[in-house]
Design an enzyme around this catalytic site. Structure first.
Site, PDB file in Angstrom:
ATOM      1  N   ASN A  23     -67.119  -4.887  59.744  1.00  0.00           N
ATOM      2  CA  ASN A  23     -66.195  -4.765  60.873  1.00  0.00           C
ATOM      3  C   ASN A  23     -66.048  -6.055  61.682  1.00  0.00           C
ATOM      4  O   ASN A  23     -65.250  -6.121  62.610  1.00  0.00           O
ATOM      5  CB  ASN A  23     -66.605  -3.594  61.775  1.00  0.00           C
ATOM      6  CG  ASN A  23     -66.336  -2.259  61.099  1.00  0.00           C
ATOM      7  OD1 ASN A  23     -65.724  -2.205  60.034  1.00  0.00           O
ATOM      8  ND2 ASN A  23     -66.793  -1.177  61.713  1.00  0.00           N
ATOM      9  N   ARG A  92     -57.151   0.280  56.586  1.00  0.00           N
ATOM     10  CA  ARG A  92     -56.720   0.450  57.963  1.00  0.00           C
ATOM     11  C   ARG A  92     -56.699  -0.884  58.709  1.00  0.00           C
ATOM     12  O   ARG A  92     -55.860  -1.105  59.577  1.00  0.00           O
ATOM     13  CB  ARG A  92     -57.654   1.428  58.681  1.00  0.00           C
ATOM     14  CG  ARG A  92     -57.243   1.625  60.108  1.00  0.00           C
ATOM     15  CD  ARG A  92     -57.970   2.709  60.809  1.00  0.00           C
ATOM     16  NE  ARG A  92     -57.786   2.583  62.242  1.00  0.00           N
ATOM     17  CZ  ARG A  92     -56.764   3.060  62.901  1.00  0.00           C
ATOM     18  NH1 ARG A  92     -55.816   3.703  62.268  1.00  0.00           N
ATOM     19  NH2 ARG A  92     -56.650   2.884  64.201  1.00  0.00           N
ATOM     20  N   ARG A 121     -56.496   8.948  63.925  1.00  0.00           N
ATOM     21  CA  ARG A 121     -56.544   7.486  64.034  1.00  0.00           C
ATOM     22  C   ARG A 121     -55.197   6.876  64.407  1.00  0.00           C
ATOM     23  O   ARG A 121     -54.594   6.133  63.652  1.00  0.00           O
ATOM     24  CB  ARG A 121     -57.055   6.869  62.733  1.00  0.00           C
ATOM     25  CG  ARG A 121     -58.421   7.366  62.379  1.00  0.00           C
ATOM     26  CD  ARG A 121     -59.066   6.562  61.305  1.00  0.00           C
ATOM     27  NE  ARG A 121     -59.700   5.385  61.854  1.00  0.00           N
ATOM     28  CZ  ARG A 121     -60.674   4.714  61.241  1.00  0.00           C
ATOM     29  NH1 ARG A 121     -61.094   5.095  60.087  1.00  0.00           N
ATOM     30  NH2 ARG A 121     -61.202   3.656  61.786  1.00  0.00           N
ATOM     31  N   PRO A 122     -54.719   7.202  65.585  1.00  0.00           N
ATOM     32  CA  PRO A 122     -53.422   6.664  66.003  1.00  0.00           C
ATOM     33  C   PRO A 122     -53.510   5.173  66.310  1.00  0.00           C
ATOM     34  O   PRO A 122     -54.603   4.615  66.408  1.00  0.00           O
ATOM     35  CB  PRO A 122     -53.130   7.452  67.288  1.00  0.00           C
ATOM     36  CG  PRO A 122     -54.458   7.856  67.808  1.00  0.00           C
ATOM     37  CD  PRO A 122     -55.376   7.990  66.628  1.00  0.00           C
ATOM     38  N   ASP A 124     -51.382   3.964  68.865  1.00  0.00           N
ATOM     39  CA  ASP A 124     -50.584   3.846  70.085  1.00  0.00           C
ATOM     40  C   ASP A 124     -51.122   2.789  71.052  1.00  0.00           C
ATOM     41  O   ASP A 124     -50.355   2.054  71.676  1.00  0.00           O
ATOM     42  CB  ASP A 124     -50.487   5.216  70.792  1.00  0.00           C
ATOM     43  CG  ASP A 124     -51.850   5.810  71.087  1.00  0.00           C
ATOM     44  OD1 ASP A 124     -52.696   5.848  70.154  1.00  0.00           O
ATOM     45  OD2 ASP A 124     -52.092   6.226  72.233  1.00  0.00           O
ATOM     46  N   LEU A 125     -52.442   2.671  71.165  1.00  0.00           N
ATOM     47  CA  LEU A 125     -53.010   1.701  72.109  1.00  0.00           C
ATOM     48  C   LEU A 125     -52.748   0.264  71.653  1.00  0.00           C
ATOM     49  O   LEU A 125     -52.525  -0.634  72.463  1.00  0.00           O
ATOM     50  CB  LEU A 125     -54.520   1.920  72.284  1.00  0.00           C
ATOM     51  CG  LEU A 125     -54.933   3.286  72.837  1.00  0.00           C
ATOM     52  CD1 LEU A 125     -56.446   3.441  72.818  1.00  0.00           C
ATOM     53  CD2 LEU A 125     -54.400   3.457  74.264  1.00  0.00           C
ATOM     54  N   ASP A 305     -70.164   5.663  63.139  1.00  0.00           N
ATOM     55  CA  ASP A 305     -70.351   5.255  61.743  1.00  0.00           C
ATOM     56  C   ASP A 305     -71.756   5.561  61.220  1.00  0.00           C
ATOM     57  O   ASP A 305     -72.031   5.349  60.036  1.00  0.00           O
ATOM     58  CB  ASP A 305     -70.062   3.749  61.584  1.00  0.00           C
ATOM     59  CG  ASP A 305     -68.567   3.451  61.666  1.00  0.00           C
ATOM     60  OD1 ASP A 305     -67.763   4.398  61.678  1.00  0.00           O
ATOM     61  OD2 ASP A 305     -68.205   2.260  61.711  1.00  0.00           O
ATOM     62  N   ARG A 397     -66.079   0.779  49.635  1.00  0.00           N
ATOM     63  CA  ARG A 397     -65.278   0.121  50.675  1.00  0.00           C
ATOM     64  C   ARG A 397     -66.159  -0.659  51.648  1.00  0.00           C
ATOM     65  O   ARG A 397     -65.711  -1.652  52.230  1.00  0.00           O
ATOM     66  CB  ARG A 397     -64.473   1.154  51.472  1.00  0.00           C
ATOM     67  CG  ARG A 397     -63.271   1.718  50.729  1.00  0.00           C
ATOM     68  CD  ARG A 397     -62.386   2.528  51.671  1.00  0.00           C
ATOM     69  NE  ARG A 397     -62.395   1.900  52.972  1.00  0.00           N
ATOM     70  CZ  ARG A 397     -62.609   2.526  54.122  1.00  0.00           C
ATOM     71  NH1 ARG A 397     -62.783   3.818  54.154  1.00  0.00           N
ATOM     72  NH2 ARG A 397     -62.613   1.870  55.259  1.00  0.00           N
TER      73      ARG A 397
HETATM   74  C1  UD1 Z   1     -63.404   0.774  64.343  1.00  0.00           C
HETATM   75  C2  UD1 Z   1     -64.253   0.564  63.120  1.00  0.00           C
HETATM   76  C3  UD1 Z   1     -64.762   1.893  62.599  1.00  0.00           C
HETATM   77  C4  UD1 Z   1     -65.474   2.653  63.711  1.00  0.00           C
HETATM   78  C5  UD1 Z   1     -64.607   2.742  64.960  1.00  0.00           C
HETATM   79  C6  UD1 Z   1     -65.326   3.336  66.145  1.00  0.00           C
HETATM   80  C7  UD1 Z   1     -63.299  -1.448  62.115  1.00  0.00           C
HETATM   81  C8  UD1 Z   1     -62.600  -2.041  60.961  1.00  0.00           C
HETATM   82  N1  UD1 Z   1     -63.459  -0.103  62.105  1.00  0.00           N
HETATM   83  O1  UD1 Z   1     -62.295   1.565  63.961  1.00  0.00           O
HETATM   84  O2  UD1 Z   1     -65.675   1.633  61.525  1.00  0.00           O
HETATM   85  O3  UD1 Z   1     -65.747   3.963  63.254  1.00  0.00           O
HETATM   86  O4  UD1 Z   1     -64.167   1.429  65.347  1.00  0.00           O
HETATM   87  O5  UD1 Z   1     -66.474   2.618  66.436  1.00  0.00           O
HETATM   88  O6  UD1 Z   1     -63.780  -2.135  62.994  1.00  0.00           O
HETATM   89  N2  UD1 Z   1     -57.543   5.554  69.422  1.00  0.00           N
HETATM   90  C9  UD1 Z   1     -56.369   5.980  69.995  1.00  0.00           C
HETATM   91  N3  UD1 Z   1     -55.266   5.157  69.930  1.00  0.00           N
HETATM   92  C10 UD1 Z   1     -55.324   3.932  69.328  1.00  0.00           C
HETATM   93  C11 UD1 Z   1     -56.524   3.500  68.753  1.00  0.00           C
HETATM   94  C12 UD1 Z   1     -57.634   4.337  68.820  1.00  0.00           C
HETATM   95  O7  UD1 Z   1     -56.296   7.078  70.539  1.00  0.00           O
HETATM   96  O8  UD1 Z   1     -54.293   3.234  69.312  1.00  0.00           O
HETATM   97  C13 UD1 Z   1     -58.745   6.425  69.471  1.00  0.00           C
HETATM   98  C14 UD1 Z   1     -59.166   6.888  68.086  1.00  0.00           C
HETATM   99  O9  UD1 Z   1     -58.491   8.032  67.650  1.00  0.00           O
HETATM  100  C15 UD1 Z   1     -60.642   7.158  68.304  1.00  0.00           C
HETATM  101  C16 UD1 Z   1     -61.048   6.115  69.345  1.00  0.00           C
HETATM  102  O10 UD1 Z   1     -59.843   5.669  69.950  1.00  0.00           O
HETATM  103  O11 UD1 Z   1     -60.848   8.433  68.849  1.00  0.00           O
HETATM  104  C17 UD1 Z   1     -61.807   4.940  68.803  1.00  0.00           C
HETATM  105  O12 UD1 Z   1     -61.067   4.340  67.753  1.00  0.00           O
HETATM  106  P1  UD1 Z   1     -61.121   2.777  67.518  1.00  0.00           P
HETATM  107  O13 UD1 Z   1     -62.198   2.187  68.350  1.00  0.00           O
HETATM  108  O14 UD1 Z   1     -59.755   2.225  67.653  1.00  0.00           O
HETATM  109  O15 UD1 Z   1     -61.557   2.695  65.993  1.00  0.00           O
HETATM  110  P2  UD1 Z   1     -61.018   1.699  64.912  1.00  0.00           P
HETATM  111  O16 UD1 Z   1     -60.731   0.381  65.517  1.00  0.00           O
HETATM  112  O17 UD1 Z   1     -59.982   2.367  64.099  1.00  0.00           O
END
Ligand code: UD1
Length: 418
Positions: A23, A92, A121-122, A124-125, A305, A397
């Site tokens: 990551n 992703r 896994r949206p 939007d943010l 994780d 992966r």
């Molecule tokens: C990253 C990690 C993943 C880990 C996760 C949480 C990488 C490549 N992947 O994933 O291994 O499991 O952090 O520690 O670094 N969310 C929203 N809107 C958004 C983005 C996120 O609502 O636009 C929510 C997600 O649904 C989730 C939370 O925020 O509930 C955390 O997600 P996020 O920290 O963004 O995870 P990733 O970056 O996808």
């Protein structure tokens, strides 16, 4: 297609070298697109997520070549701002390229990203943050289209501390005009590592790890040689393996502080843990005691994780646990598989109610995602008898040479073509 065949019951002994953090490496590879200077990332893990990211970079016109496990990237030839569906769906992390591509080309077109199927896994943010920097965004036939004549720094408040959104906004802001401040930013160690890399190539980023990240836009960037931090999730997975199988294992090349939430829980389970410099030792010689409760949280809380692995461990401990998943909705897909091995777990909404059983028995199980798949491998290593873990491409992966490392510790695990 390949599977693991595992004969359980061996204790684990010996030392295991921890890979560089997946990551960290993935966003750093995305960041390499920002600069025309040559970038060398040391000791890149041999995992398919990296392979896919390299394929995407090549598709964008970058030159990427391995020298041993060091990866050299020259993005000066990059000439494409589109990532088509096939590639983006594999990974992703392709979404991080939005920030880099907009910064470089003022345009980006990316198919909605893939990755593990662990919930909605949206993004939007990510998109709201980029809009605050002046990016115009359209969603069209499964693609995100971005354009932006000029990137301008701004203050961005994230609704929740998303790792990916924080990283993406950092990448877009590096060459924006003026100052960007990201509030409620994720505090994961990998964010700090990305900041370190960006500063190594000439960016001006500060505050990563604190919850407020400040990016002062610069005009030019240079090359760099960079060593990413160790993979705390791989490290945690091997610690849990040792706890479940019994034995004595040393992790070589770790930052213990980055997994202190796990170390606390493993001590509560009854493991003996020692830390010296960049090594962690874990000894487990008796049946462990279940911890009462674990909740996954953004860093520094317990990492999502490692949720599947710690649930597998507590399933064979004495007592009962409640394990609550607060980040991703469908991260209990491994539970029905663990039940085939004898686990007594009931999932209600976001919580797994675990009643410890004496031990697992061998079974044929299916990996549905990366970390759940790893948890099944650990369960099979600890089980009585023979198991097969199917669909191990999910595990590939994120874990380089997983079976070879486990074999070196004494695990009886073989990779077999199906
Ligand atoms: C990253 C990690 C993943 C880990 C996760 C949480 C990488 C490549 N992947 O994933 O291994 O499991 O952090 O520690 O670094 N969310 C929203 N809107 C958004 C983005 C996120 O609502 O636009 C929510 C997600 O649904 C989730 C939370 O925020 O509930 C955390 O997600 P996020 O920290 O963004 O995870 P990733 O970056 O996808």
């Amino acid at each position: 297609m390949e599977k693991y065949v595992i004969n359980g019951g061996n204790k684990l002994y010996g030392s295991v070298k921890i890979q560089s953090a997946k990551n960290s490496v993935l966003p750093i590879l995305a960041a390499a697109v920002l600069t025309d200077g040559e970038v060398c990332i040391k000791d890149v893990p041999d995992i398919t997520d990296v392979g896919n990211m390299v394929r995407i970079l090549t598709r964008l016109g970058c030159k990427a070549a391995f020298e041993g496990r060091d990866l050299i990237i020259d993005s000066s030839t990059a000439d494409c701002f589109e990532i088509p569906g096939g590639l983006a769906h594999e990974l992703r992390s392709s979404v991080f390229l939005l920030g880099s591509l907009i910064s470089r080309f003022r345009m980006a077109k990316i198919a909605f990203p893939g990755g593990c199927d662990i919930g909605l896994r949206p993004v939007d943010l990510h998109l709201t943050g980029l809009k605050r920097l002046g990016v115009e965004i359209e969603e069209q036939n499964g693609y995100i289209l971005c354009s932006c004549p000029k990137l301008k720094g701004n203050e961005i408040m994230l609704d929740c501390p998303s790792v990916g959104a924080t990283e993406n906004i950092m990448l877009a802001a590096v060459k924006a005009e003026g100052i960007t401040v990201i509030k409620n930013a994720a505090r994961e160690p990998e964010i700090e590592d990305l900041q370190k890399f960006l500063n190594a190539i000439g960016a001006r980023v500060s505050g990563a790890g604190s919850g407020t990240v400040r990016v002062e836009g610069v005009k030019t960037l240079n090359g760099a040689v960079f060593s990413p931090i160790p993979d705390r999730i791989e490290a945690g997975t091997f610690l849990v393996a040792a706890a479940m199988c019994g034995g004595e294992v040393e992790l070589d090349g770790v930052i213990a502080e980055n997994i202190s939430s796990l170390l606390h829980k493993l001590r509560e389970n009854g493991c003996n843990i020692g830390i010296k410099n960049d090594k962690i030792y874990l000894e487990s010689s008796k049946r462990l005691t279940a911890v009462k409760s674990i909740e996954t949280q953004p860093y520094p809380g317990f990492p999502t994780d490692l949720q599947a692995q710690i649930t597998a461990l507590n399933s064979i401990c004495k007592g009962q646990s409640i394990i609550t998943e607060n980040l991703f909705e469908t991260r209990f897909k491994y539970v029905p598989e663990l039940r085939k091995m004898g686990a007594d777990i009931t999932v209600v909404n976001r919580s797994a109610f675990v009643r410890g059983v004496e031990g697992f028995k061998g079974a044929t199980v299916v990996a549905h995602d990366l970390r759940g798949g790893a948890a099944l491998v650990l369960a099979a290593l600890a089980a009585d008898g023979r198991s097969e873990v199917l669909d191990i491409s999910h595990i590939d992966r994120g874990y380089g040479a997983f079976d070879a490392k486990l074999r070196k510790l004494g695990g009886d695990i073989t990779r077999v073509a199906v």
